[in-house]
Design a protein around this motif. Structure first.
Motif, mmCIF file in Angstrom:
data_model
loop_
_atom_site.group_PDB
_atom_site.id
_atom_site.type_symbol
_atom_site.label_atom_id
_atom_site.label_comp_id
_atom_site.label_asym_id
_atom_site.label_seq_id
_atom_site.Cartn_x
_atom_site.Cartn_y
_atom_site.Cartn_z
ATOM 1 N N GLN A 296 0.795 -1.148 0.154
ATOM 2 C CA GLN A 296 -0.025 -0.125 0.158
ATOM 3 C C GLN A 296 1.030 1.293 -0.064
ATOM 4 N N ILE A 297 0.635 2.129 -0.774
ATOM 5 C CA ILE A 297 1.276 3.565 -0.903
ATOM 6 C C ILE A 297 0.160 4.448 -0.548
ATOM 7 N N GLU A 298 0.575 5.325 0.115
ATOM 8 C CA GLU A 298 -0.228 6.456 0.547
ATOM 9 C C GLU A 298 0.308 7.769 -0.135
ATOM 10 N N ILE A 299 -0.606 8.371 -1.029
ATOM 11 C CA ILE A 299 -0.166 9.618 -1.623
ATOM 12 C C ILE A 299 -0.765 10.823 -0.632
ATOM 13 N N ARG A 300 0.159 11.613 -0.239
ATOM 14 C CA ARG A 300 -0.080 12.796 0.428
ATOM 15 C C ARG A 300 -0.163 13.953 -0.311
ATOM 16 N N LYS A 301 -1.382 14.552 -0.617
ATOM 17 C CA LYS A 301 -1.410 15.914 -1.616
ATOM 18 C C LYS A 301 -1.824 17.051 -0.605
ATOM 19 N N LEU A 302 -0.486 17.959 -0.698
ATOM 20 C CA LEU A 302 -0.381 18.874 0.234
ATOM 21 C C LEU A 302 -0.761 20.261 -0.666
ATOM 22 N N SER A 303 -1.764 20.779 -0.324
ATOM 23 C CA SER A 303 -2.230 22.251 -1.174
ATOM 24 C C SER A 303 -2.963 23.071 -0.295
ATOM 25 N N LYS A 304 -3.428 24.111 -0.908
ATOM 26 C CA LYS A 304 -4.224 25.041 -0.076
ATOM 27 C C LYS A 304 -5.394 25.474 -1.052
ATOM 28 N N PRO A 305 -6.332 26.168 -0.673
ATOM 29 C CA PRO A 305 -7.566 26.661 -1.414
ATOM 30 C C PRO A 305 -7.247 27.884 -2.362
ATOM 31 N N ASN A 306 -7.835 27.967 -3.424
ATOM 32 C CA ASN A 306 -7.401 28.880 -4.255
ATOM 33 C C ASN A 306 -6.116 29.106 -4.980
ATOM 34 N N CYS A 307 -5.561 27.668 -4.952
ATOM 35 C CA CYS A 307 -4.249 27.643 -5.707
ATOM 36 C C CYS A 307 -4.580 26.694 -6.822
ATOM 37 N N ARG A 308 -4.406 27.500 -8.238
ATOM 38 C CA ARG A 308 -4.804 26.975 -9.421
ATOM 39 C C ARG A 308 -4.162 25.617 -9.739
ATOM 40 N N SER A 309 -2.813 25.437 -9.413
ATOM 41 C CA SER A 309 -1.967 24.281 -9.675
ATOM 42 C C SER A 309 -2.440 23.321 -8.670
ATOM 43 N N CYS A 310 -2.797 23.592 -7.578
ATOM 44 C CA CYS A 310 -3.533 22.582 -6.817
ATOM 45 C C CYS A 310 -4.616 21.986 -7.330
ATOM 46 N N GLN A 311 -5.436 22.701 -7.797
ATOM 47 C CA GLN A 311 -6.877 22.288 -8.450
ATOM 48 C C GLN A 311 -6.347 21.442 -9.406
ATOM 49 N N VAL A 312 -5.702 22.087 -10.496
ATOM 50 C CA VAL A 312 -5.517 21.064 -11.634
ATOM 51 C C VAL A 312 -4.935 19.853 -11.348
ATOM 52 N N LEU A 313 -3.751 19.617 -10.357
ATOM 53 C CA LEU A 313 -3.412 18.293 -10.046
ATOM 54 C C LEU A 313 -4.385 17.736 -9.265
ATOM 55 N N GLY A 314 -5.489 18.123 -8.468
ATOM 56 C CA GLY A 314 -6.417 17.367 -7.841
ATOM 57 C C GLY A 314 -7.307 16.767 -9.108
ATOM 58 N N TYR A 315 -7.791 17.501 -10.074
ATOM 59 C CA TYR A 315 -8.668 16.976 -11.288
ATOM 60 C C TYR A 315 -7.908 15.769 -11.756
ATOM 61 N N ALA A 316 -6.366 15.781 -11.902
ATOM 62 C CA ALA A 316 -5.988 14.844 -12.553
ATOM 63 C C ALA A 316 -5.942 13.753 -11.790
ATOM 64 N N GLY B 278 -2.696 0.007 -5.766
ATOM 65 C CA GLY B 278 -2.545 0.044 -4.393
ATOM 66 C C GLY B 278 -2.242 1.331 -3.891
ATOM 67 N N ALA B 279 -2.594 2.239 -4.412
ATOM 68 C CA ALA B 279 -2.228 3.792 -3.889
ATOM 69 C C ALA B 279 -3.466 4.335 -3.489
ATOM 70 N N THR B 280 -3.534 5.195 -2.518
ATOM 71 C CA THR B 280 -4.656 5.872 -2.111
ATOM 72 C C THR B 280 -4.235 7.281 -1.892
ATOM 73 N N VAL B 281 -5.121 8.280 -2.005
ATOM 74 C CA VAL B 281 -4.766 9.738 -2.198
ATOM 75 C C VAL B 281 -5.377 10.128 -0.679
ATOM 76 N N VAL B 282 -4.648 11.005 0.028
ATOM 77 C CA VAL B 282 -5.061 11.502 1.055
ATOM 78 C C VAL B 282 -4.663 12.929 0.885
ATOM 79 N N GLU B 283 -5.689 13.923 0.771
ATOM 80 C CA GLU B 283 -5.619 15.596 0.758
ATOM 81 C C GLU B 283 -5.524 16.248 1.802
ATOM 82 N N HIS B 284 -4.322 17.120 1.728
ATOM 83 C CA HIS B 284 -4.340 17.883 2.959
ATOM 84 C C HIS B 284 -4.189 19.463 2.757
#
Length: 95
Positions: A5-25, A37-43
Motif C-alpha cells: 500500500q502506498i499513501e499519496i499525500r497531496k498537500l495544497s491550499k484553497p485558491n491554488c490553481r496548480s493544486c486544483q489542476v493536480l487534484g482533477y488529474a 495499491g495507492a490511495t490519495v489523502v488530501e491535506h
C-alpha cells in the motif's frame, strides 16, 4: 500477498490553481491508482499548518508517496500523471 500500500499525500491550499489542476488529474486516475495499491489523502496546509514543517514544504502543490509511513518519493509542483504512476512504482519497489 497483496500489493504494497502506498499513501499519496497531496498537500495544497484553497485558491491554488496548480493544486486544483493536480487534484482533477488525480481524481480522473483514481481507479487506476487504487488498482496499483495507492490511495490519495488530501491535506489543506491552511488547516494543517504543522505539515509544512513536518514535510519541509517550500512550495505547493506537493505529492508525497509513503510506504509504511516512510517517505519513498516526492513530486513538487504540477506534474503529469505518468510521473505520478512512476512515483507510485518507485515507492512500492524501493528498498
Amino acid at each position: 500477498m497483496g500489493l504494497t500500500q502506498i499513501e499519496i499525500r497531496k498537500l495544497s491550499k484553497p485558491n491554488c490553481r496548480s493544486c486544483q489542476v493536480l487534484g482533477y488529474a488525480l481524481a480522473e486516475e483514481m481507479t487506476e491508482l487504487e488498482a496499483l495499491g495507492a490511495t490519495v489523502v488530501e491535506h489543506d496546509i491552511t488547516q494543517e499548518p504543522e505539515l509544512v514543517d513536518k514535510y519541509k514544504i517550500t512550495s505547493i502543490p506537493v505529492l508525497i508517496f509513503e510506504r509504511n509511513s516512510i517517505e519513498m518519493a516526492r513530486i513538487n509542483g504540477i506534474c503529469n500523471i505518468t510521473e505520478v504512476f512512476d512515483a507510485v512504482k518507485q515507492a512500492r519497489e524501493s528498498r
